[in-house]
Write an enzyme that holds these catalytic residues in place. Structure first.
Site, mmCIF file in Angstrom:
data_model
loop_
_atom_site.group_PDB
_atom_site.id
_atom_site.type_symbol
_atom_site.label_atom_id
_atom_site.label_comp_id
_atom_site.label_asym_id
_atom_site.label_seq_id
_atom_site.Cartn_x
_atom_site.Cartn_y
_atom_site.Cartn_z
ATOM 1 N N LYS A 67 0.811 -1.228 0.000
ATOM 2 C CA LYS A 67 0.000 0.000 0.000
ATOM 3 C C LYS A 67 0.846 1.280 0.000
ATOM 4 C CE LYS A 67 -4.347 -1.622 2.007
ATOM 5 N NZ LYS A 67 -5.358 -1.332 3.027
ATOM 6 N N ASP A 104 -10.301 3.430 2.004
ATOM 7 C CA ASP A 104 -10.574 2.794 3.307
ATOM 8 C C ASP A 104 -11.329 3.734 4.251
ATOM 9 O OD1 ASP A 104 -9.665 0.222 2.911
ATOM 10 O OD2 ASP A 104 -7.627 0.648 3.606
HETATM 11 P P1 NAP Z 1 -1.156 -3.487 10.837
HETATM 12 O O1 NAP Z 1 -0.736 -2.237 10.147
HETATM 13 O O2 NAP Z 1 -0.262 -4.673 10.814
HETATM 14 O O3 NAP Z 1 -1.498 -3.118 12.378
HETATM 15 C C1 NAP Z 1 -1.813 -4.128 13.297
HETATM 16 C C2 NAP Z 1 -2.281 -3.488 14.597
HETATM 17 O O4 NAP Z 1 -2.693 -4.548 15.481
HETATM 18 C C3 NAP Z 1 -1.186 -2.714 15.319
HETATM 19 O O5 NAP Z 1 -1.762 -1.616 15.997
HETATM 20 C C4 NAP Z 1 -0.666 -3.762 16.309
HETATM 21 O O6 NAP Z 1 -0.047 -3.197 17.453
HETATM 22 C C5 NAP Z 1 -1.945 -4.441 16.704
HETATM 23 N N1 NAP Z 1 -1.706 -5.767 17.267
HETATM 24 C C6 NAP Z 1 -1.306 -6.878 16.606
HETATM 25 N N2 NAP Z 1 -1.163 -7.917 17.473
HETATM 26 C C7 NAP Z 1 -1.469 -7.430 18.708
HETATM 27 C C8 NAP Z 1 -1.516 -7.999 20.009
HETATM 28 N N3 NAP Z 1 -1.202 -9.295 20.226
HETATM 29 N N4 NAP Z 1 -1.877 -7.203 21.060
HETATM 30 C C9 NAP Z 1 -2.202 -5.899 20.849
HETATM 31 N N5 NAP Z 1 -2.171 -5.297 19.638
HETATM 32 C C10 NAP Z 1 -1.815 -6.060 18.578
HETATM 33 O O7 NAP Z 1 -2.544 -4.015 10.240
HETATM 34 P P2 NAP Z 1 -3.752 -3.138 9.604
HETATM 35 O O8 NAP Z 1 -3.597 -3.121 8.133
HETATM 36 O O9 NAP Z 1 -3.843 -1.866 10.356
HETATM 37 O O10 NAP Z 1 -5.014 -4.097 9.915
HETATM 38 C C11 NAP Z 1 -5.450 -4.293 11.246
HETATM 39 C C12 NAP Z 1 -6.740 -5.122 11.257
HETATM 40 O O11 NAP Z 1 -7.770 -4.432 10.568
HETATM 41 C C13 NAP Z 1 -6.613 -6.486 10.573
HETATM 42 O O12 NAP Z 1 -7.359 -7.428 11.315
HETATM 43 C C14 NAP Z 1 -7.256 -6.276 9.226
HETATM 44 O O13 NAP Z 1 -7.825 -7.462 8.703
HETATM 45 C C15 NAP Z 1 -8.348 -5.284 9.591
HETATM 46 N N6 NAP Z 1 -8.741 -4.458 8.442
HETATM 47 C C16 NAP Z 1 -10.035 -4.542 8.038
HETATM 48 C C17 NAP Z 1 -10.454 -3.764 6.980
HETATM 49 C C18 NAP Z 1 -11.880 -3.866 6.537
HETATM 50 O O14 NAP Z 1 -12.179 -3.478 5.402
HETATM 51 N N7 NAP Z 1 -12.766 -4.327 7.389
HETATM 52 C C19 NAP Z 1 -9.553 -2.896 6.318
HETATM 53 C C20 NAP Z 1 -8.240 -2.836 6.769
HETATM 54 C C21 NAP Z 1 -7.838 -3.632 7.843
HETATM 55 P P3 NAP Z 1 1.556 -2.913 17.479
HETATM 56 O O15 NAP Z 1 1.752 -1.584 16.791
HETATM 57 O O16 NAP Z 1 1.887 -2.890 18.921
HETATM 58 O O17 NAP Z 1 2.206 -4.050 16.725
#
Ligand code: NAP
Length: 274
Positions: A67, A104
Site C-alpha cells: 500500500k 478505506d
Molecule cells: P497493521 O498495520 O499490521 O497493524 C496491526 C495493529 O494490530 C497494530 O496496531 C498492532 O499493534 C496491533 N496488534 C497486533 N497484534 C497485537 C496484540 N497481540 N496485542 C495488541 N495489539 C496487537 O494491520 P492493519 O492493516 O492496520 O489491519 C489491522 C486489522 O484491521 C486487521 O485485522 C485487518 O484485517 C483489519 N482491516 C479490516 C479492513 C476492513 O475493510 N474491514 C480494512 C483494513 C484492515 P503494534 O503496533 O503494537 O504491533
C-alpha cells in the site's frame, strides 16, 4: 474494444475477498470484464504496474504489503491517499499515468453510518484501538466526520504517539493497559488491531464502564461476530462488523474501472461470504 480488466495485487493474496466482491458486481451488472487476484513480490511491483494498462487493465486494488509503495510509485494521488500515506485503489489513466486513491476511510465511515444510524460524530469522543495502516484510515475518516476527540491506544505506544503528532490536537494517546479506564468517556469504540481475528488472541477488554448507548465497530471481519462485538451486544451497545467496510471501500474503484456505481446490500454480503 479491449475487455475491461481489474484486480487486486498483494502477497499473499489467496485469502482476499475482493475477487468475490467485484466478480459479484460484474455479474450483477452484466459487464463483460474480469477481476483477478495477483500475487506480486515487492521488487516486481513497479514493472507489473507499468505493464498492466497495456494489457487492458483499468486499475487495481492494492493490499498488504504494497500500500505504501503503490502510493510512492503513482504519478498523482488523492488527498485521502496522501493523508493516510497509503494507496488501496489505483486508476490507470488513458495516457498510462497511475492515479492513487485510498478508499478505506470512505469504506469505514459509510459502513459505520449505515450500521449505526443514530450515531452522530459530534456526540462525543471516539476511542481507536491500534495504530497500523487501518487506524490511519479510521482516524482520517473520524476527523473529517467532525468527531471532537479521538482517544488512541496501541500496544506499542510510540506508534500511537507518532499518529498523534501526524494528525494533531484532536488526538489523545493513552496507555494500552488503561483502555478500560476511559470507556465511560466515549460514544464510539473502534478496534483496528488484528486481535479477534481467526488464529489471533481475542481482544480482552472489560466493557463494564462502556455506556449501553455507545457504538462498537470491529474492523476484523473473520470471524464476522468477534468476541468484542458479542460482549458489546450483550451490554446493549449497537455493534457494526468489519465486512461492510471491505464492501464499501470497493465501490469507488469499481465505478472508476467499469463505469457503474455498485450498491452494497445484504445480497452483496451473502455473495462475498459464500
Ligand atoms: P497493521 O498495520 O499490521 O497493524 C496491526 C495493529 O494490530 C497494530 O496496531 C498492532 O499493534 C496491533 N496488534 C497486533 N497484534 C497485537 C496484540 N497481540 N496485542 C495488541 N495489539 C496487537 O494491520 P492493519 O492493516 O492496520 O489491519 C489491522 C486489522 O484491521 C486487521 O485485522 C485487518 O484485517 C483489519 N482491516 C479490516 C479492513 C476492513 O475493510 N474491514 C480494512 C483494513 C484492515 P503494534 O503496533 O503494537 O504491533
Amino acid at each position: 474494444m479491449k475487455i475491461p480488466l481489474a484486480g487486486v495485487i498483494g502477497s499473499p493474496i489467496a485469502h482476499s475477498k475482493s475477487p468475490a466482491l467485484h466478480g459479484h458486481w460484474l455479474t450483477q451488472h452484466g459487464i463483460p470484464g474480469y477481476y483477478c487476484p495477483m500475487d506480486v513480490a515487492p521488487q516486481d511491483l513497479q514493472t507489473v504496474l507499468r505493464a498492466l494498462p497495456k494489457a487492458g487493465f483499468k486499475g487495481v486494488n492494492i493490499t498488504i504489503p504494497h500500500k505504501e509503495s503503490a502510493l510512492a510509485l503513482a504519478d498523482s494521488a488523492s488527498p485521502s491517499a496522501q493523508r493516510i500515506g497509503a494507496a488501496n485503489t489505483l486508476v490507470f489513466q488513458q495516457d498510462g499515468q497511475i492515479y492513487a486513491d485510498n478508499t478505506d476511510a470512505y469504506g469505514f465511515i459509510t459502513n459505520l453510518r449505515s450500521g449505526a444510524l443514530d450515531w452522530q460524530p459530534a456526540d462525543g469522543a471516539a476511542m481507536v484501538l491500534g495504530a497500523g495502516g487501518a487506524a490511519r484510515a479510521v482516524i482520517v475518516a473520524l476527523l473529517d466526520a467532525g468527531v471532537p476527540q479521538i482517544i488512541l491506544a496501541n500496544r506499542t505506544r510510540s506508534r500511537a504517539d507518532h499518529l498523534a503528532q501526524t494528525f494533531g490536537p484532536h488526538l489523545v494517546v493513552i496507555d494500552w493497559d488503561k483502555v478500560a479506564d476511559h470507556l465511560s468517556d466515549i460514544g464510539l469504540l473502534v478496534n483496528t488491531t488484528s486481535l479477534g481475528m481467526t488464529g489471533k488472541p481475542p481482544l480482552s477488554l472489560d466493557l463494564t464502564d462502556l455506556a449501553p448507548g455507545a457504538v462498537v465497530n470491529d474492523l476484523v471481519y473473520a470471524p464476522l461476530r468477534t468476541p468484542l462485538l458479542e460482549a458489546a451486544a450483550a451490554k446493549g451497545c449497537v455493534t457494526v462488523d468489519g465486512l461492510g467496510m471491505l464492501l464499501h471501500q470497493g465501490v469507488p474503484g469499481f465505478a472508476a474501472w467499469f463505469g457503474v456505481t455498485p450498491t452494497v446490500s445484504e445480497q452483496t454480503r451473502r455473495a462475498v461470504l459464500a
